[in-house]
Write a protein that holds these residues in place. Structure first.
Motif, PDB file in Angstrom:
ATOM      1  N   LYS A  51      46.461  54.759  84.414  1.00 50.73           N
ATOM      2  CA  LYS A  51      46.175  55.929  85.229  1.00 50.73           C
ATOM      3  C   LYS A  51      47.385  56.840  85.322  1.00 50.73           C
ATOM      4  N   HIS A  52      48.569  56.275  85.435  1.00 50.95           N
ATOM      5  CA  HIS A  52      49.794  57.065  85.533  1.00 50.95           C
ATOM      6  C   HIS A  52      50.027  57.856  84.247  1.00 50.95           C
ATOM      7  N   ARG A  53      49.844  57.204  83.094  1.00 45.77           N
ATOM      8  CA  ARG A  53      50.023  57.900  81.825  1.00 45.77           C
ATOM      9  C   ARG A  53      49.015  59.041  81.688  1.00 45.77           C
ATOM     10  N   TYR A  54      47.776  58.799  82.105  1.00 50.99           N
ATOM     11  CA  TYR A  54      46.760  59.823  81.992  1.00 50.99           C
ATOM     12  C   TYR A  54      47.118  61.020  82.870  1.00 50.99           C
ATOM     13  N   ILE A 102      51.598  67.422  81.875  1.00 52.91           N
ATOM     14  CA  ILE A 102      52.403  68.036  80.822  1.00 52.91           C
ATOM     15  C   ILE A 102      51.589  69.065  80.054  1.00 52.91           C
ATOM     16  N   GLN A 103      50.309  68.766  79.812  1.00 52.28           N
ATOM     17  CA  GLN A 103      49.472  69.693  79.065  1.00 52.28           C
ATOM     18  C   GLN A 103      49.362  71.032  79.780  1.00 52.28           C
ATOM     19  N   ASP A 140      53.382  62.501  65.362  1.00 51.57           N
ATOM     20  CA  ASP A 140      52.660  62.320  66.624  1.00 51.57           C
ATOM     21  C   ASP A 140      52.428  60.836  66.887  1.00 51.57           C
ATOM     22  N   THR A 141      52.376  60.477  68.160  1.00 51.74           N
ATOM     23  CA  THR A 141      52.076  59.105  68.566  1.00 51.74           C
ATOM     24  C   THR A 141      50.737  59.064  69.286  1.00 51.74           C
ATOM     25  N   ASN A 142      50.342  57.866  69.683  1.00 49.58           N
ATOM     26  CA  ASN A 142      49.070  57.709  70.395  1.00 49.58           C
ATOM     27  C   ASN A 142      49.117  58.283  71.808  1.00 49.58           C
ATOM     28  N   PHE A 143      50.310  58.430  72.355  1.00 50.34           N
ATOM     29  CA  PHE A 143      50.431  58.833  73.742  1.00 50.34           C
ATOM     30  C   PHE A 143      50.795  60.299  73.917  1.00 50.34           C
ATOM     31  N   ARG A 144      51.438  60.920  72.907  1.00 46.99           N
ATOM     32  CA  ARG A 144      51.800  62.318  73.055  1.00 46.99           C
ATOM     33  C   ARG A 144      51.975  62.969  71.691  1.00 46.99           C
ATOM     34  N   LYS A 145      51.862  64.272  71.702  1.00 48.56           N
ATOM     35  CA  LYS A 145      52.005  65.050  70.489  1.00 48.56           C
ATOM     36  C   LYS A 145      53.455  65.464  70.320  1.00 48.56           C
TER      37      LYS A 145
END
Length: 398
Positions: free
Chosen positions: A33-36, A42-43, A89-94
């Motif tokens: 949830k925190h990452r989301y 950030i977006q 790019d990674t799975n968590f951020r561009k």
């Protein structure tokens, strides 16, 4: 009794195991949830960054003032270095795009703002800005400096001398030499090693400049406490000049039919007088000699090109107008990239630099503590200076 004890231990172990699994599951769920939430934040934050709002909105004139390069030059630089500065790019951020990385580096050079200030403007962390600047500066240097270990040919040295004669009326001159103190924050555990006579901490950029105010040779990284003459003598450039390893042209007369005179570099009184290096007469020798004062004037007028080059560099890249708060190694990279960009923006001409890789003996650029007091010039060097002095006073040269 033994069976009851073993059953209690088994139940207790199962309880601890289930409890541990519940804690791990709860933490994983909370972490997701925190990452989301962070990604959503950030977006929305990135949409208001300087790169997204200004890069496409600025007209050509303001774009050049903002980034110090035109849009065409920006695209050319990006084409050259895009592969070197691109990230996956990674799975968590561009990953930050190569365009934005180059924009961040150019804006940092143009303003000299801190990593944190640039990070706030472009919505990235200050450590990310630090890595981006180092990465882009290294890529710019590698691509704009392909002849890293080569020296000008004899024909190129002669062309430089012709430009000095046409613009500054100083024949057989192939470069003006001087040092610039680049202000830095005192490195940790360095004491007074970087503290210079101007009362601030610095590293020294020793440069050779041609008549068009372009850098020919640069030497960066020496501690600020050393003098320009000491840095020159300890540098790879100074040693190669002393050992006649710079591919200099053969001696040529100043006037047709005259005596052959060596090609020379020129500098101020901080540098030693050598066969291929001219410095002014001391003030005590000029008091009763109009001829020597005239020579000093001619040399000073031609030597001003290096001061002008440093001034243009500082005005174009404002980072050199305030102390750099980064590692000494990063200061070297930033300075090299700024110097080669200075040449690129002038004529797209590359420059030559001596450093650990280019010195054949593997020596480093930084001075190692030698003191060069009581350095005496040879009779040949005095004779060369007298020849120039006679030429300036016995010929009608404006």
């Amino acid at each position: 009794m033994e069976d009851d004890t073993s059953n209690d231990e088994t139940l207790e172990e199962d309880y601890r195991h289930r409890r541990r699994r519940l804690i791990i599951a709860y933490c994983m769920k909370k972490k997701r949830k925190h990452r989301y939430w962070i990604s959503q934040h950030i977006q929305s934050w990135k949409t208001s960054s300087e790169f997204n709002t200004l890069f496409n909105e600025l007209d050509d004139e303001n774009f050049k003032m903002y980034y110090r390069v035109s849009r065409q030059q920006f695209d050319e630089l990006l084409t050259m270095i895009a592969k070197d500065i691109a990230k996956i790019d990674t799975n968590f951020r561009k990953a930050i795009s190569p365009e934005e990385r180059l924009a961040i580096c150019l804006r940092f050079l143009a303003t000299g703002d801190s990593y944190k200030t640039i990070g706030y403007n472009y919505r990235v962390g200050d450590r990310s800005v630090s890595r981006i600047v180092e990465n882009v500066c290294q890529a710019v240097w590698n691509h704009l400096q392909p002849i890293y270990m080569c020296l000008p040919t004899e024909r190129e040295w002669k062309e430089i001398a012709e430009n000095f004669m046409l613009k500054w009326q100083f024949p057989n001159c192939i470069g003006a030499v001087d040092g610039k103190h680049i202000s830095i924050k005192c490195p940790p555990h360095s004491g007074s090693q970087y503290f210079n006579y101007k009362h601030f901490h610095s590293v020294v950029l020793l440069a050779v400049v041609d008549a068009n105010k372009k850098f020919i040779i640069i030497d960066i990284g020496s501690m600020g406490r050393f003098s320009d003459g000491g840095i020159f003598s300890d540098s790879a450039f100074g040693r190669r000049l002393q050992n006649n390893e710079l591919n200099l042209p053969s001696d040529q007369p100043l006037l047709q039919g005259g005596t052959a005179i060596p090609y020379v570099f020129i500098g101020d009184q901080a540098f030693p007088l050598q066969k291929h290096f001219m410095r002014p007469y001391p003030q005590s020798a000029c008091r009763n000699s109009r001829e020597k004062r005239n020579f000093n004037y001619r040399l000073s007028r031609a030597r001003n090109v290096v001061e002008n080059a440093f001034g243009i560099l500082s005005m174009r890249f404002r980072i050199f107008r305030r102390p750099l708060e980064c590692k000494v190694e990063s200061v070297d990279l930033i300075t090299k990239a700024a110097c080669v960009l200075h040449n690129y923006l002038s004529t797209n001409q590359t420059i030559i630099a001596f450093d650990e890789a280019s010195a054949e003996d593997g020596s480093v650029l930084r001075s190692v503590g030698q003191l060069h007091d009581n350095v005496r010039a040879t009779r040949e060097a005095f004779h060369v200076r007298e020849s120039f002095c006679n030429h300036f006073n016995n010929n009608n040269i404006n």
